[in-house]
Motif scaffolding. Structure first.
Motif, PDB file in Angstrom:
ATOM      1  N   ASP A   1     -39.507  42.445  48.028  1.00 13.52           N
ATOM      2  CA  ASP A   1     -39.143  43.512  47.094  1.00 13.52           C
ATOM      3  C   ASP A   1     -37.617  43.488  47.082  1.00 13.52           C
TER       4      ASP A   1
ATOM      5  N   GLU B   1     -41.848  41.131  43.768  1.00 15.85           N
ATOM      6  CA  GLU B   1     -42.319  42.269  42.994  1.00 15.85           C
ATOM      7  C   GLU B   1     -41.885  42.171  41.530  1.00 15.85           C
ATOM      8  N   GLU B   2     -40.798  41.468  41.284  1.00 18.42           N
ATOM      9  CA  GLU B   2     -40.230  41.441  39.938  1.00 18.42           C
ATOM     10  C   GLU B   2     -40.779  40.337  39.040  1.00 18.42           C
TER      11      GLU B   2
ATOM     12  N   LEU C   1     -35.225  44.849  45.370  1.00 17.32           N
ATOM     13  CA  LEU C   1     -34.499  46.118  45.364  1.00 17.32           C
ATOM     14  C   LEU C   1     -35.510  47.257  45.383  1.00 17.32           C
ATOM     15  N   ASP C   2     -35.559  47.915  46.499  1.00 21.18           N
ATOM     16  CA  ASP C   2     -36.507  49.018  46.673  1.00 21.18           C
ATOM     17  C   ASP C   2     -35.780  50.350  46.479  1.00 21.18           C
TER      18      ASP C   2
HETATM   19 MN    MN Z   1     -38.328  47.016  43.831  1.00 22.56          MN
END
Ligand code: MN
Ligand code: AHG
Ligand code: MN
Length: 343
Positions: A115, A92-93, A117-118
């Motif tokens: 992901d 995601e990053e 860090l969600d």
């Molecule tokens: Mn995230």
């Protein structure tokens, strides 16, 4: 140590069930577990170190990145690079997928979507955050893996899981044969089997969605909310509302207690906010494996054909009866809206 089963022991025990080369997926899961412990260490001291606050960079979604987002992203990529089983990490990053090119990963056959860090807006306020991951086999043979290898339907996942950094830290995963949860015992630094064969109750009484967006919800979601808030003793209504703002934490709670998590389309996010590859597919695989349902309001999440890396989707996920009721209302009111538009 009697009675304790570590994640490592459990993975090895279960690898006989894997339809593919036995050690590979085990090593991949082990690598993810190691990175999760490192991220956990940093999350736990988030209030102490100079790690709070925005990193000053913007990710591809146009959102501010927190320092821990960047840290977690780096840790997972690094663990998957040195592990040797992963040929692509899609995160995601990062704008583009990350090809893994290391001497040990020449024959790597797995794609990881993550992901890292969600729920990152919760870091500064000491509320649970998580990591979500999804694992595919590459489809192409020989040469370098490509975007087509990443853009697979959720049904093609060979494993998926999440880590919740909460009041305790847990890793929950599936390889398509049920769902098992492991709690990190900080005294020995190991994830230990604590929640074997997790099952989501078919019905619950918790609904989780950001009601602040109410005016922008599709009519079917508004009708479901009205349904959830209406008194009916037989179905345990009115339901109770719980929304943490970390998908991992909201779904983890609902998985244990029963409930529905909804992030619908809104006027501001006409395709939904959450990402198919990094958030919805892995969570859908886990929830289905626990006996629940995951839908975009009309169709099964896992059947969506992805066309782009950072694709978004609406999501209705959790206890089967609750999701089916929400889906019925979505279908009923979207067809009425369409009929109204035609009339
Ligand atoms: Mn995230
Ligand atoms: P992320 O921190 O990875 O960007 O994900 C945040 C997601 C999800 O975890 C959460 O449930 C949802 O966004 C919250 O969104 P709202 O603040 O719009 O309710
Ligand atoms: Mn997220």
């Amino acid at each position: 140590m009697s009675g304790i089963k570590t994640l490592g022991q459990f993975i090895i025990e279960k690898q006989a069930d894997f339809p593919y080369a036995k050690g590979e997926l085990s090593r991949l899961l082990r690598d993810i577990g190691i990175a999760a412990k490192i991220v956990n260490r940093e999350v736990n001291k988030a209030g102490l170190a100079d790690i709070l606050g925005a990193a000053g960079t913007i990710n591809v979604q146009g959102e501010g990145q927190q320092k821990l987002d960047v840290f977690a992203n780096t840790q997972f990529i690094s663990a998957l690079t040195s592990g040797g089983e992963c040929c692509i990490v899609a995160t995601e990053e990062e704008d583009e997928f990350v090809p893994i090119d290391s001497p040990v990963s020449k024959n790597a056959r797995y794609i990881v979507c993550i992901d890292p860090l969600d729920g990152s807006s919760n870091i500064d306020v000491n509320v649970a955050v998580g990591t979500i991951f999804s694992i595919y086999r590459r489809k192409s043979i020989g040469g370098v893996a490509t975007l087509e290898d990443v853009l697979q339907k959720g049904t093609q996942q060979v494993a998926a899981g999440y880590v919740i950094y909460g009041s305790s830290t847990m890793l929950v995963y599936t390889t398509g044969k049920g769902v098992n949860g492991f709690t990190l015992d900080p005294s020995i630094g190991e994830f230990c089997l604590s929640h074997p064969n997790m099952k989501v109750p078919a019905a619950g009484n918790i609904y989780s969605l950001n009601e602040g967006n109410y005016v922008h919800f599709p009519e079917g979601v508004k009708k479901y909310l009205k349904y959830a808030q209406t008194q009916d003793v037989a179905t345990n209504r009115p339901y109770t509302s719980r929304y943490i703002g970390s998908m991992v934490a909201d779904i983890h709670r609902n998985l244990i207690k029963g409930g529905i998590y909804i992030y619908p389309t809104t006027a501001g996010s006409p395709k939904g906010k959450l990402r198919l590859l990094y958030e919805c597919n892995p969570m859908a695989f886990i929830v289905e494996q626990a006996g629940g349902v995951a839908s975009d309001g009309f169709n099964r999440i896992l059947d969506i054909e992805p066309t782009e890396l950072h694709q978004r989707t609406a999501v209705f996920i959790g206890s089967s009866e609750m999701v089916k009721t929400a889906e019925e209302l979505m279908k009923q009111y979207s067809s009425e809206q369409r009929a109204g538009a035609v009339a």
